[in-house]
Design an enzyme around this catalytic site. Structure first.
Site, PDB file in Angstrom:
ATOM      1  N   TYR A  98      -4.511  69.140 -49.974  1.00 18.89           N
ATOM      2  CA  TYR A  98      -5.816  69.121 -49.205  1.00 18.89           C
ATOM      3  C   TYR A  98      -5.863  68.097 -48.189  1.00 18.89           C
ATOM      4  CZ  TYR A  98     -10.799  69.549 -48.163  1.00 18.89           C
ATOM      5  OH  TYR A  98     -11.958  69.699 -47.376  1.00 18.89           O
TER       6      TYR A  98
ATOM      7  N   ASP B  24      -0.873  60.944 -46.584  1.00 24.04           N
ATOM      8  CA  ASP B  24      -2.322  60.960 -46.833  1.00 24.04           C
ATOM      9  C   ASP B  24      -2.631  60.370 -48.030  1.00 24.04           C
ATOM     10  OD1 ASP B  24      -4.811  61.724 -47.540  1.00 24.04           O
ATOM     11  OD2 ASP B  24      -4.749  63.820 -46.946  1.00 24.04           O
TER      12      ASP B  24
ATOM     13  N   LYS C   7     -12.252  56.439 -48.871  1.00 22.75           N
ATOM     14  CA  LYS C   7     -12.544  56.384 -50.158  1.00 22.75           C
ATOM     15  C   LYS C   7     -12.910  54.750 -50.310  1.00 22.75           C
ATOM     16  CE  LYS C   7     -11.015  60.841 -51.848  1.00 22.75           C
ATOM     17  NZ  LYS C   7     -12.092  61.783 -51.986  1.00 22.75           N
TER      18      LYS C   7
END
Length: 427
Positions: free
Chosen positions: A144, A239, A267
């Protein structure tokens, strides 16, 4: 466990917000029941509006690697916000953040700040397409990369949790430009590049899959992808929104010794504030506007408060031995959970990297997306609620990784394992 105030808030929210939440997995739809509403957090703990306390293994989905409400991070935010929240012009902390990222991650010679991981991945794909003049991209089943149209083909995480392998609203013509591969399959990758390598602009991958729970790369797999991308002129994109600065100071690319062409982050570099970034080889990044013709912009990109929180967090995690301690505690937790499950006669295995882990109700190993899907999700759902009742908050989905922080110490691990022993006994 009383959750009257959470129930009242959720009832109100469902009338006003789709599903009552602002991100799907928060709704507890796959595990059943209703979500609790947070009041505050500190260290390794979350406290809900009804006064319940939980050992938190979600950590705001990864940013809180130093624990919630760390005094050093809060001080940096408080000091910065006194001068203003947003300026719309450059600020010094943006430059300091760029210096920090490029010094920690050697593959990033230049970096651009954005506001989320989704913005970062979308931008990286645009750079790959603009730089190569090609249109097709490769992603991996179960990975994802945010909710961009190109990424919602055979996505993991919340999409899989809700049983939506693809999403309405994604035009077929755009979906056709996204090729998918099974993660950890050497031969499938080779065949796809042999068939279509000259059409592929970029390959984007979670080097450690964190959105099908937690799947680690087989030995040599990431190197194999690096070699294929180099051979066919394809931009390799890591990613690292989840793994960046967590599984090693320099992320998964440092841990596995791979140099991607572009990387995306989020994050941890925001310390809990909304943030994202993408960076990589200078020749690619210099094609981004205003240096080059590939357009990308953002009103709040490089927000000074987010930069302050992220820089304080990056300083904390550069302390000597930080990641070694994180790895030891992750192993202690996972080893203890496996021992408790096996003592109860339950098929259960874990996967782990420093500061993140996966829980699977099945015999191991788990190395592919198909392995992950074979986990007993019904049993996980029962376990999730049994742990929640005992004050341990795991991700409310069988397809989401768990996260450790430096605030999770022996006391928190002991509490978790005692709760797990009791929870396994209910299955």
């Amino acid at each position: 466990m009383n959750q009257d105030r959470s129930h009242a808030l959720f009832t109100r929210a469902k009338d006003l917000i789709p599903g009552g939440v602002n991100s799907p997995v928060r709704a507890f739809k796959s595990v059943g029941g209703e979500p609790f509403f947070a009041q505050r957090a500190e260290g390794a703990y979350l406290y809900d509006v009804d006064g319940n306390r939980y050992v938190d293994y979600v950590g705001s989905w990864g940013p809180m690697i130093a624990g919630h409400a760390h005094p050093q991070v809060l001080t940096a935010v408080e000091k910065t916000m006194r001068d203003g929240l947003s300026f719309g012009v450059p600020n010094a902390l943006e430059v300091t953040m760029a210096e920090a990222i490029t010094s920690i991650v050697p593959s990033c010679e230049m970096v651009r700040m954005v506001n989320s991981g989704t913005e970062a991945t979308l931008s990286a794909i645009r750079v790959a397409r603009g730089a190569t003049g090609r249109s097709r991209i490769i992603k991996f089943e179960g990975c994802y990369h945010g909710h961009g149209d190109s990424f919602l083909v055979k996505a993991g995480s919340g999409v899989m949790t809700l049983g939506l392998p693809n999403s309405p609203g994604v035009p077929a013509a755009l979906a056709d430009l996204t090729l998918t591969l099974p993660y950890n399959d050497f031969d499938a990758a080779t065949r796809l590049f042999n068939d279509a390598g000259n059409e592929i602009a970029g390959l984007i991958i979670e080097p450690i899959v964190g959105n099908a729970n937690c799947i680690l790369p087989r030995d040599g797999y990431l190197q194999h992808l690096r070699e294929l991308c180099t051979k066919h002129g394809t931009v390799l994109i890591f990613d690292e929104v989840m793994t960046g600065f967590r599984v090693a100071l320099g992320g998964a690319q440092q841990r596995y010794g791979i140099t991607p062409d572009l990387s995306t982050f989020g994050k941890i570099i925001g310390g809990g504030m909304p943030v994202g970034a993408y960076g990589g080889r200078r020749e690619l990044m210099e094609q981004v506007a205003p240096s080059g013709p590939i357009y990308q912009a953002g009103t709040l990109s490089g927000n000074p408060v987010a930069m302050a929180a992220g820089l304080a967090t990056l300083e904390l995690i550069q302390a000597p031995g930080f990641h070694d301690a994180l790895e030891r505690n992750t192993h202690a937790l996972c080893d203890g959970l496996e021992a408790a499950a096996h003592a109860a006669g339950i098929a259960f295995t874990t996967t782990r990297a420093p500061g993140m882990f996966g829980l699977y109700f099945r015999h191991g190993p788990v190395e592919t997306f198909e392995d992950a899907k074979a986990s007993d999700t019904d049993r996980f759902n029962t376990f999730f609620h049994a742990m929640l009742e005992r004050g341990v908050y795991l991700a409310p989905s069988a397809f989401e990784a768990g996260f450790m922080s430096s605030a999770h110490g022996p006391a928190e691990i002991k509490h978790t394992l005692e709760a797990a022993q009791a929870a396994f006994g209910t299955l």
